[in-house]
Design a protein around this motif. Structure first.
Motif: not given
Length: 333
Positions: A162, A164, A177, A179-180, A196-198, A202
Motif C-alpha cells: 500500500q 499513501r 489517502r 491506496v492499494h 482499491h481505496t476505502d 478508483r
C-alpha cells in the motif's frame, strides 16, 4: 521505468520474448536467424538485439565467422544472468501483450520457470502490472515523458504494498489517502493508476500525483482481479460519460465503411436485419454535434432516434438546400 531505454519500450513485446527464448535454446543467434524466424528484416532484428543489450539484459555480441549474440553465463537452461531489476523490466514490457496474446502468455510461463527462484514472484507480478491502451481520449498534449511517480507506483504494484498517495484533482483540490495499487495503464499519452481505496476501486491520473509514500502494509488484491478486464470496464464507463448521447439508426451495408471512417470507435454495429440493413448505435457529446457529424451519410443512414438528432438533421438539411440550391445562380448554359 526501471532499466528501460526508449528503444526497449518501442519494441514489440512478443518479439522480445521470442528472441530471449531463442537465446535460451541456442549458444549463439545471428541477426539473419532472428529475422528469418520472426519474419522481420535483418535491420529490425539487429535493432531489437541492440535494444535488449542497451536495456541491461545480459546479452553480448561475438564477432567473427561463428559470431552472433549470446546470453551471459550461457542461458541455455535458465536466465540466471538476469538481476532482479532486469527480470522485472523484462516482464513489465511483456505484460501488456500477455493480456491479449495467448502465444506470449505461454512464452512468459516458460520464462518464469527458467528464472532463478528468488525472481519468480516479482516477474509474475510485473507481467500483470501494466496494460497499454493505444486509443487516446482526444488529448492534444505533446509532452510524452513519463510522469514523476510512475516508477514508484510500478514498484508498489509489483511488490504488493500500500502507499499513501498525494493527489491533485482536475478541480485543483489536493487530497491525501491510503491506496492499494492494483495496476498501471498507459492510455494514449497519459498514465493511470488503478487502485482499491476505502471508497472502492478508483482510477488516478499519474501526472496529477503529488506524492507517493510506500507503507509496509500489503495490498488487499481481489483474487479474481484482472487488470485488462478492469480497465476495459473503467474505459467503457468513462467513454459513456464523455459521450452521453446515443444515436440509434440502421445503415445500408454499403455505407458501413463510410460510417466507421466518420465516427471510429464511437460506433457499435449489430447484426443485419432480414432486409439486410444493419442496426448501429453512435456515441457522441451532443445531439447537434452528432447530427452534423453524420449529416453527410443520409444516403445510407436512417436515424430512428433520439428526436432531437432527427430535428437537427432536418434543420441542417434545410440550411444546406437553401445555401446550395441552384436557384438564383448562374447556370452553365
Amino acid at each position: 521505468m526501471t532499466g528501460f531505454s526508449e528503444s526497449m519500450v518501442s519494441m514489440r513485446s512478443d518479439r522480445l520474448v521470442a528472441i530471449l527464448l531463442m537465446l535460451q535454446r541456442r549458444d549463439v543467434v545471428t541477426a539473419p536467424e532472428v529475422a528469418k524466424e520472426l519474419e522481420v528484416s535483418e535491420r529490425t532484428a539487429r535493432r531489437d538485439l541492440d535494444a535488449l543489450s542497451m536495456a541491461g539484459i545480459p546479452l553480448y555480441s561475438v564477432r567473427g565467422r561463428h559470431g552472433g549474440w549470446r546470453l551471459l553465463g550461457g542461458g541455455r537452461t535458465d536466465l540466471s544472468g538476469l538481476t532482479a531489476g532486469e527480470a522485472r523490466a523484462l516482464f513489465l514490457v511483456s505484460g501488456s501483450a500477455a493480456a491479449t496474446t495467448p502465444a506470449v502468455k505461454d512464452a512468459l510461463r516458460k520464462l518464469v520457470r527458467a528464472l532463478p527462484e528468488p525472481f519468480r514472484d516479482e516477474a509474475e507480478a510485473a507481467a500483470s502490472a501494466q496494460v497499454v491502451d493505444p486509443h487516446p481520449w482526444g488529448s492534444s498534449r505533446v509532452d510524452q515523458s513519463p510522469p514523476d511517480f510512475l516508477d514508484a507506483l510500478y514498484d508498489a504494484v509489483i511488490l504488493g504494498t500500500q502507499v499513501r498517495l498525494g493527489y491533485i484533482s482536475s478541480a485543483g483540490i489536493e487530497t491525501d489517502r491510503i491506496v492499494h495499487p492494483l495496476g498501471v495503464v498507459a492510455k494514449g499519452l497519459f498514465w493511470y493508476l488503478v487502485a482499491h481505496t476505502d471508497a472502492g476501486r478508483r482510477t488516478f491520473r499519474i501526472d496529477r500525483v503529488s506524492a507517493v509514500m510506500p507503507t509496509e502494509e500489503p495490498v488487499q488484491r481481489p483474487l479474481d482481479f484482472d487488470l485488462a478486464e478492469a480497465w476495459h470496464q473503467i474505459a467503457d464507463t468513462i467513454d459513456r460519460r464523455r459521450a452521453p448521447v446515443e444515436v440509434h439508426a440502421t445503415c445500408a451495408p454499403e455505407g458501413i465503411g463510410f460510417l466507421r471512417t466518420a465516427v471510429g470507435r464511437d460506433l457499435e454495429v449489430g447484426n443485419a436485419d432480414a432486409d439486410g440493413r444493419i442496426p448501429v448505435v453512435i456515441h457522441g457529446h451532443s445531439e447537434y454535434g452528432l447530427a452534423g457529424h453524420i449529416s453527410g451519410l443520409v444516403e445510407w443512414l436512417d436515424v430512428t432516434g433520439p428526436h432531437g438528432v432527427r430535428n437537427h438533421l432536418a434543420t441542417i438539411g434545410t440550411a444546406l438546400a437553401e445555401r446550395y440550391s441552384p436557384r438564383g445562380r448562374f447556370d452553365d448554359e
